[in-house]
Write a protein that holds these residues in place. Structure first.
Motif, PDB file in Angstrom:
ATOM      1  N   LYS A 127       0.836  -1.201   0.000  1.00  0.00           N
ATOM      2  CA  LYS A 127       0.000   0.000   0.000  1.00  0.00           C
ATOM      3  C   LYS A 127       0.874   1.255   0.000  1.00  0.00           C
ATOM      4  O   LYS A 127       0.622   2.207  -0.729  1.00  0.00           O
ATOM      5  N   GLN A 128       1.928   1.235   0.818  1.00  0.00           N
ATOM      6  CA  GLN A 128       2.849   2.371   0.880  1.00  0.00           C
ATOM      7  C   GLN A 128       3.579   2.552  -0.444  1.00  0.00           C
ATOM      8  O   GLN A 128       3.733   3.662  -0.939  1.00  0.00           O
ATOM      9  N   GLN A 129       4.003   1.445  -1.045  1.00  0.00           N
ATOM     10  CA  GLN A 129       4.711   1.494  -2.319  1.00  0.00           C
ATOM     11  C   GLN A 129       3.815   2.068  -3.426  1.00  0.00           C
ATOM     12  O   GLN A 129       4.246   2.897  -4.221  1.00  0.00           O
ATOM     13  N   ILE A 130       2.556   1.669  -3.438  1.00  0.00           N
ATOM     14  CA  ILE A 130       1.607   2.194  -4.426  1.00  0.00           C
ATOM     15  C   ILE A 130       1.394   3.691  -4.217  1.00  0.00           C
ATOM     16  O   ILE A 130       1.362   4.468  -5.173  1.00  0.00           O
ATOM     17  N   ALA A 131       1.279   4.122  -2.972  1.00  0.00           N
ATOM     18  CA  ALA A 131       1.112   5.547  -2.682  1.00  0.00           C
ATOM     19  C   ALA A 131       2.332   6.339  -3.148  1.00  0.00           C
ATOM     20  O   ALA A 131       2.194   7.428  -3.730  1.00  0.00           O
ATOM     21  N   ASP A 132       3.524   5.800  -2.922  1.00  0.00           N
ATOM     22  CA  ASP A 132       4.745   6.472  -3.374  1.00  0.00           C
ATOM     23  C   ASP A 132       4.788   6.571  -4.894  1.00  0.00           C
ATOM     24  O   ASP A 132       5.160   7.607  -5.458  1.00  0.00           O
ATOM     25  N   GLN A 133       4.393   5.494  -5.571  1.00  0.00           N
ATOM     26  CA  GLN A 133       4.392   5.502  -7.035  1.00  0.00           C
ATOM     27  C   GLN A 133       3.358   6.482  -7.567  1.00  0.00           C
ATOM     28  O   GLN A 133       3.614   7.193  -8.547  1.00  0.00           O
ATOM     29  N   GLN A 134       2.196   6.558  -6.935  1.00  0.00           N
ATOM     30  CA  GLN A 134       1.169   7.502  -7.358  1.00  0.00           C
ATOM     31  C   GLN A 134       1.660   8.942  -7.202  1.00  0.00           C
ATOM     32  O   GLN A 134       1.427   9.774  -8.063  1.00  0.00           O
ATOM     33  N   PHE A 135       2.362   9.202  -6.116  1.00  0.00           N
ATOM     34  CA  PHE A 135       2.923  10.539  -5.909  1.00  0.00           C
ATOM     35  C   PHE A 135       3.921  10.878  -7.013  1.00  0.00           C
ATOM     36  O   PHE A 135       3.906  11.983  -7.565  1.00  0.00           O
ATOM     37  N   THR A 136       4.775   9.922  -7.364  1.00  0.00           N
ATOM     38  CA  THR A 136       5.754  10.144  -8.437  1.00  0.00           C
ATOM     39  C   THR A 136       5.054  10.406  -9.763  1.00  0.00           C
ATOM     40  O   THR A 136       5.450  11.316 -10.513  1.00  0.00           O
ATOM     41  N   ILE A 137       4.017   9.659 -10.050  1.00  0.00           N
ATOM     42  CA  ILE A 137       3.255   9.861 -11.288  1.00  0.00           C
ATOM     43  C   ILE A 137       2.662  11.266 -11.315  1.00  0.00           C
ATOM     44  O   ILE A 137       2.748  11.968 -12.337  1.00  0.00           O
ATOM     45  N   GLU A 138       2.088  11.695 -10.209  1.00  0.00           N
ATOM     46  CA  GLU A 138       1.512  13.040 -10.144  1.00  0.00           C
ATOM     47  C   GLU A 138       2.576  14.109 -10.345  1.00  0.00           C
ATOM     48  O   GLU A 138       2.349  15.100 -11.050  1.00  0.00           O
ATOM     49  N   GLN A 139       3.740  13.900  -9.751  1.00  0.00           N
ATOM     50  CA  GLN A 139       4.843  14.855  -9.918  1.00  0.00           C
ATOM     51  C   GLN A 139       5.244  14.948 -11.390  1.00  0.00           C
ATOM     52  O   GLN A 139       5.442  16.034 -11.926  1.00  0.00           O
ATOM     53  N   LEU A 140       5.374  13.800 -12.037  1.00  0.00           N
ATOM     54  CA  LEU A 140       5.762  13.778 -13.450  1.00  0.00           C
ATOM     55  C   LEU A 140       4.692  14.417 -14.328  1.00  0.00           C
ATOM     56  O   LEU A 140       5.016  15.143 -15.279  1.00  0.00           O
ATOM     57  N   GLU A 141       3.424  14.169 -14.029  1.00  0.00           N
ATOM     58  CA  GLU A 141       2.343  14.784 -14.795  1.00  0.00           C
ATOM     59  C   GLU A 141       2.378  16.299 -14.664  1.00  0.00           C
ATOM     60  O   GLU A 141       2.207  17.022 -15.650  1.00  0.00           O
ATOM     61  N   HIS A 142       2.588  16.792 -13.459  1.00  0.00           N
ATOM     62  CA  HIS A 142       2.690  18.241 -13.265  1.00  0.00           C
ATOM     63  C   HIS A 142       3.882  18.808 -14.020  1.00  0.00           C
ATOM     64  O   HIS A 142       3.791  19.883 -14.616  1.00  0.00           O
TER      65      HIS A 142
END
Length: 156
Positions: A127-142
């Motif tokens: 769950k933590q790993q997925i949250a970290d990956q989602q944060f990275t995806i959002e950063q890259l999208e921005h």
């Protein structure tokens, strides 16, 4: 920087403070009932204030059911894993994943200054790993769309 075990515990619904335990002299049936009621797959086995072992649904399947034993008469101490691997709050989620992978286990008790303070499961770490990956995806999208990047501190 990897997330620490303390941070993984803090992200759990109760802040990671609840650890379900059972005594070594209790029956496997009692352990299974407690796991079912709490919706968990493992219990830390405590002898007083000392960790005596850990018992899991897998222990039941392999050491009771497959051996044609009775869960109602078999004691937890007969099937538990007595050599318990554990982590400390300052260790990283990556270290936990490596330990779990290497030793083929799904639960790690957390000891803080020698006292049981929590338990992390493979599910907690994923769950933590997925949250970290989602944060990275959002950063890259921005970044791609030219918007300001978000910092973890700004998210709150």
């Amino acid at each position: 920087m990897s997330v620490t075990v303390a941070q993984v515990l803090a992200a759990k619904p109760d802040g990671g403070h609840t650890v379900h335990t059972i005594g070594p002299d209790r029956t496997v049936l009692e352990a299974l009932d407690l796991m079912a009621v709490k919706g968990i797959g493992a219990l830390v086995v405590m002898a007083g204030l000392r960790i005596a072992g850990i018992v899991t649904e897998r222990d039941y399947a392999r050491k009771v059911e497959l051996c044609h034993r009775s869960a109602a008469t078999t004691r937890v101490e007969e099937i538990m894993t007595a050599r318990v691997r554990y982590v400390e709050p300052t260790q990283t989620a990556d270290e936990c994943m490596a330990l779990m992978t290497e030793h083929r286990m799904r639960h790690l008790p957390v000891l803080d200054a020698g006292r049981l303070s929590g338990i992390v499961s493979i599910g907690d770490l994923l769950k933590q790993q997925i949250a970290d990956q989602q944060f990275t995806i959002e950063q890259l999208e921005h970044y791609i769309h030219g918007g300001p990047s978000l910092s973890r501190r700004a998210q709150g």
